[in-house]
Design a protein around this motif. Structure first.
Motif, mmCIF file in Angstrom:
data_model
loop_
_atom_site.group_PDB
_atom_site.id
_atom_site.type_symbol
_atom_site.label_atom_id
_atom_site.label_comp_id
_atom_site.label_asym_id
_atom_site.label_seq_id
_atom_site.Cartn_x
_atom_site.Cartn_y
_atom_site.Cartn_z
ATOM 1 N N THR A 107 0.817 -1.207 0.000
ATOM 2 C CA THR A 107 0.000 0.000 0.000
ATOM 3 C C THR A 107 0.856 1.264 0.000
ATOM 4 O OG1 THR A 107 -0.107 0.179 2.415
ATOM 5 C CG2 THR A 107 -1.765 -1.221 1.339
ATOM 6 N N PRO A 108 0.266 2.403 -0.420
ATOM 7 C CA PRO A 108 0.997 3.676 -0.322
ATOM 8 C C PRO A 108 1.463 3.968 1.096
ATOM 9 C CG PRO A 108 -0.934 3.938 -1.713
ATOM 10 C CD PRO A 108 -1.020 2.561 -1.120
ATOM 11 N N GLY A 109 0.642 3.593 2.088
ATOM 12 C CA GLY A 109 1.039 3.789 3.477
ATOM 13 C C GLY A 109 2.300 3.021 3.812
ATOM 14 N N GLU A 110 2.415 1.796 3.301
ATOM 15 C CA GLU A 110 3.617 0.984 3.549
ATOM 16 C C GLU A 110 4.834 1.560 2.840
ATOM 17 O OE1 GLU A 110 2.087 -3.548 4.185
ATOM 18 O OE2 GLU A 110 1.585 -2.642 2.252
ATOM 19 N N TRP A 111 4.613 2.260 1.722
ATOM 20 C CA TRP A 111 5.734 2.889 1.023
ATOM 21 C C TRP A 111 6.138 4.205 1.686
ATOM 22 C CZ3 TRP A 111 8.559 0.028 -1.832
ATOM 23 C CH2 TRP A 111 8.033 -0.923 -2.714
ATOM 24 N N GLY A 112 5.349 4.670 2.666
ATOM 25 C CA GLY A 112 5.666 5.914 3.354
ATOM 26 C C GLY A 112 5.105 7.148 2.669
ATOM 27 N N ALA A 113 4.074 6.951 1.832
ATOM 28 C CA ALA A 113 3.490 8.082 1.104
ATOM 29 C C ALA A 113 2.787 9.043 2.057
ATOM 30 C CB ALA A 113 2.509 7.575 0.058
ATOM 31 N N ASP A 114 2.774 10.310 1.675
ATOM 32 C CA ASP A 114 2.033 11.331 2.414
ATOM 33 C C ASP A 114 0.608 11.456 1.888
ATOM 34 O OD1 ASP A 114 4.287 12.602 4.086
ATOM 35 O OD2 ASP A 114 5.089 12.628 2.036
ATOM 36 N N ILE A 115 0.450 11.255 0.584
ATOM 37 C CA ILE A 115 -0.866 11.335 -0.058
ATOM 38 C C ILE A 115 -1.013 10.166 -1.023
ATOM 39 C CG2 ILE A 115 -2.474 12.763 -1.385
ATOM 40 C CD1 ILE A 115 -0.726 15.197 -0.699
ATOM 41 N N ALA A 116 -2.169 9.526 -0.974
ATOM 42 C CA ALA A 116 -2.489 8.439 -1.902
ATOM 43 C C ALA A 116 -3.725 8.837 -2.693
ATOM 44 C CB ALA A 116 -2.741 7.139 -1.151
ATOM 45 N N VAL A 117 -3.630 8.775 -4.016
ATOM 46 C CA VAL A 117 -4.756 9.133 -4.871
ATOM 47 C C VAL A 117 -4.895 8.109 -5.989
ATOM 48 C CG1 VAL A 117 -4.674 11.630 -4.449
ATOM 49 C CG2 VAL A 117 -3.269 10.639 -6.267
ATOM 50 N N GLY A 118 -5.995 8.215 -6.707
ATOM 51 C CA GLY A 118 -6.209 7.329 -7.841
ATOM 52 C C GLY A 118 -7.678 7.250 -8.183
ATOM 53 N N ASP A 119 -8.003 6.356 -9.101
ATOM 54 C CA ASP A 119 -9.385 6.171 -9.522
ATOM 55 C C ASP A 119 -9.953 4.922 -8.880
ATOM 56 O OD1 ASP A 119 -11.841 5.948 -11.161
ATOM 57 O OD2 ASP A 119 -10.856 7.512 -12.335
ATOM 58 N N GLY A 120 -11.209 5.024 -8.423
ATOM 59 C CA GLY A 120 -11.879 3.879 -7.810
ATOM 60 C C GLY A 120 -12.732 3.100 -8.791
ATOM 61 N N GLN A 121 -12.646 3.429 -10.091
ATOM 62 C CA GLN A 121 -13.465 2.730 -11.097
ATOM 63 C C GLN A 121 -13.251 1.234 -11.075
ATOM 64 O OE1 GLN A 121 -12.062 1.261 -14.191
ATOM 65 N NE2 GLN A 121 -14.114 0.485 -14.693
ATOM 66 N N SER A 122 -12.045 0.805 -10.764
ATOM 67 C CA SER A 122 -11.731 -0.627 -10.751
ATOM 68 C C SER A 122 -12.459 -1.386 -9.655
ATOM 69 C CB SER A 122 -10.219 -0.828 -10.588
ATOM 70 O OG SER A 122 -9.763 -0.227 -9.389
ATOM 71 N N LEU A 123 -13.077 -0.674 -8.721
ATOM 72 C CA LEU A 123 -13.832 -1.335 -7.650
ATOM 73 C C LEU A 123 -15.278 -1.544 -8.090
ATOM 74 C CD1 LEU A 123 -12.352 0.568 -4.577
ATOM 75 C CD2 LEU A 123 -11.830 -1.756 -5.345
ATOM 76 N N GLY A 124 -15.420 -2.245 -9.215
ATOM 77 C CA GLY A 124 -16.724 -2.699 -9.675
ATOM 78 C C GLY A 124 -17.519 -1.737 -10.509
ATOM 79 N N ILE A 125 -17.065 -0.503 -10.692
ATOM 80 C CA ILE A 125 -17.830 0.461 -11.480
ATOM 81 C C ILE A 125 -17.678 0.118 -12.968
ATOM 82 C CG2 ILE A 125 -18.100 2.888 -12.121
ATOM 83 C CD1 ILE A 125 -17.048 3.655 -9.380
ATOM 84 N N PRO A 126 -18.777 -0.083 -13.690
ATOM 85 C CA PRO A 126 -18.671 -0.412 -15.119
ATOM 86 C C PRO A 126 -17.958 0.683 -15.891
ATOM 87 C CG PRO A 126 -20.912 -0.774 -14.313
ATOM 88 C CD PRO A 126 -20.174 -0.052 -13.225
ATOM 89 N N MET A 127 -17.370 0.316 -17.028
ATOM 90 C CA MET A 127 -16.639 1.306 -17.833
ATOM 91 C C MET A 127 -17.570 2.388 -18.357
ATOM 92 S SD MET A 127 -13.872 -1.048 -19.853
ATOM 93 C CE MET A 127 -15.095 -2.147 -20.557
#
Length: 441
Positions: free
Chosen positions: A251-271
């Protein structure tokens, strides 16, 4: 009243015209040249019955060609449990607006709180906001958040392996916010720590560093030491990730990131032919007051019962124009609800299994394509469910040949007939074998 759906009476219209100092509607628009005025009849069809309307839209819908999707590049064909659309269609979800009045918005605030909890756990970060519009704008907001936290620092380093669509949005936001973007050149398809260290030590005023995981080529990068390098120069470390991949990746937290962002479309949202999607943003606790959007917190009411409220941020924060943390004002969070239901249904094990199936399918397809002798890996690096290959032929010719056979066959990316293929848990062995068979001809 001339038009039954217009709320203004003739007296209303006269009063408004008098206020602006004209006698009629024609006088109001008198300065519009006659040459550009439309004087014909509007091509509005006659009224239809419900059955006729359904038939019209059924015919329109039939023009959409359903393809077997092996393309990715930020949007992925994941499975959507059928219960989700049924729940989303409930009127209280479809019509609810921004929940300013907590006492009558407990249901909306509750599911947003659960969404935040799930995204914080998925990213390994301390806190999540109540969602963003999409992944590209979420990354742009993270860029501005880094500059706001860095005060007089206005440079942001951006890895060359960031999705080009996201980079274009960053460029647009940066242009109008006085932010200087500096590209981190890559080596063999990945971002090197030595390059980041060199730029951080030679450039002044760096507020943040943005990388992507997996990167635009599908490669899983090693970010060991990146957070330390950023923090030594008082810069924030930002990781942009595809949400579903975090079920199995570090996870970004494990990498030591300060901010984690991205798209949640991959969590089941149809294209859905391009949207709507949902962007996520999570950060460390010390940055919570710099975070744009809204945050829902849990507290207790005067009867000692659990209650949910908008917390830490007043409404006024979002309407202060250039002085606001962000101009993200309105977000009904319907797609955040979609993600919340999906994660609840799938559970931790389900998310992992979907990610593992995607990984296995991508590696099987890659191996089979390499066996044809017509494909070669551009970068021999570890990848997840997306991989980048060179085709010994015309990539666009192959693309259209697959299209003619009902397959969206990868994403032609860059030059030299290179193609980016993606596989999700929806793709079967038969579908993969069929693609390979056609590509091998």
């Amino acid at each position: 009243m001339d038009y039954k759906y217009f709320p203004h009476t003739q007296d209303d219209l006269k009063a408004m015209l008098k206020t602006v100092g004209v006698d009629s509607i024609d006088a109001l628009y008198a300065q519009i040249p006659e040459s550009i005025r439309f004087r014909g009849d509007y091509k509005i069809p006659l009224e239809m019955s419900e059955m006729e309307v359904r038939d019209v839209f059924a015919k329109l819908g039939s023009q959409n060609k359903q393809l077997t999707c092996f393309a990715g590049y930020g949007v992925y064909d994941h499975y959507t449990p059928s219960v989700i659309p049924q729940l989303l269609q409930r009127s209280e979800f479809l019509t609810s607006y921004t929940p300013y009045q907590a006492e009558i918005s407990q249901g909306t605030l509750h599911y947003i709180f659960e969404y935040q909890s799930m995204m914080a756990e998925l990213t390994g970060m301390d806190v999540s906001n109540a969602s963003m519009y999409d992944g590209t704008t979420a990354c742009a907001e993270a860029m501005m958040m880094a500059v706001a936290a860095g005060k007089k620092q206005n440079k942001v380093l951006v890895s060359e392996t960031l999705n080009s669509n996201t980079r274009k949005v960053l460029d647009t936001y940066a242009l109008y916010h006085g932010i200087e973007l500096v590209t981190i050149p890559t080596e063999d398809g990945v971002t090197k720590l030595s390059t980041v260290n060199s730029q951080l030590s030679t450039l002044e005023g760096v507020a943040g560093v943005i990388v992507q995981q997996p990167n635009v080529y599908g490669i899983v990068e090693d970010f060991t030491g990146f957070a330390k390098a950023c923090h030594e120069q008082k810069a924030l470390f930002i990781i942009d990730s595809i949400a579903a991949d975090l079920a199995v990746l570090k996870t970004p937290g494990e990498w030591g990131a300060d901010i984690a962002v991205g798209d949640g479309q991959s969590l089941g949202i149809p294209m859905q032919w391009g949207g709507p999607y949902v962007g996520y943003m999570c950060c460390t606790e010390k940055l919570i007051r710099k975070m744009p959007g809204r945050i829902v917190g849990m507290t207790k009411d005067n009867r000692d019962q659990r209650a949910f409220v908008l917390t830490l941020q007043a409404r006024e924060q979002h309407i202060r124009r250039q002085k606001a943390t962000s101009n993200i004002c309105s977000n009904q969070s319907l797609m955040a609800l979609f993600v919340t239901i999906y994660c609840s249904l799938m559970g931790k094990q389900g998310l992992k299994e979907a990610a593992q199936l995607s990984y296995a399918g991508a590696h099987y397809l890659c191996d089979e394509l390499l066996k044809t002798g017509k494909f070669h890996l551009v970068y021999d690096k570890p990848f997840f469910n997306e991989f980048y290959v060179k085709y010994d032929g015309d990539a666009m010719m192959l693309y259209y040949k697959l299209l003619d056979n009902g397959i969206l066959g990868g994403f032609p990316l860059g030059f030299d007939n290179n193609i980016l293929f993606a596989v999700t848990e929806k793709r079967t062995k038969e579908e993969i074998d069929n693609l390979v068979k056609i590509a091998a001809l």
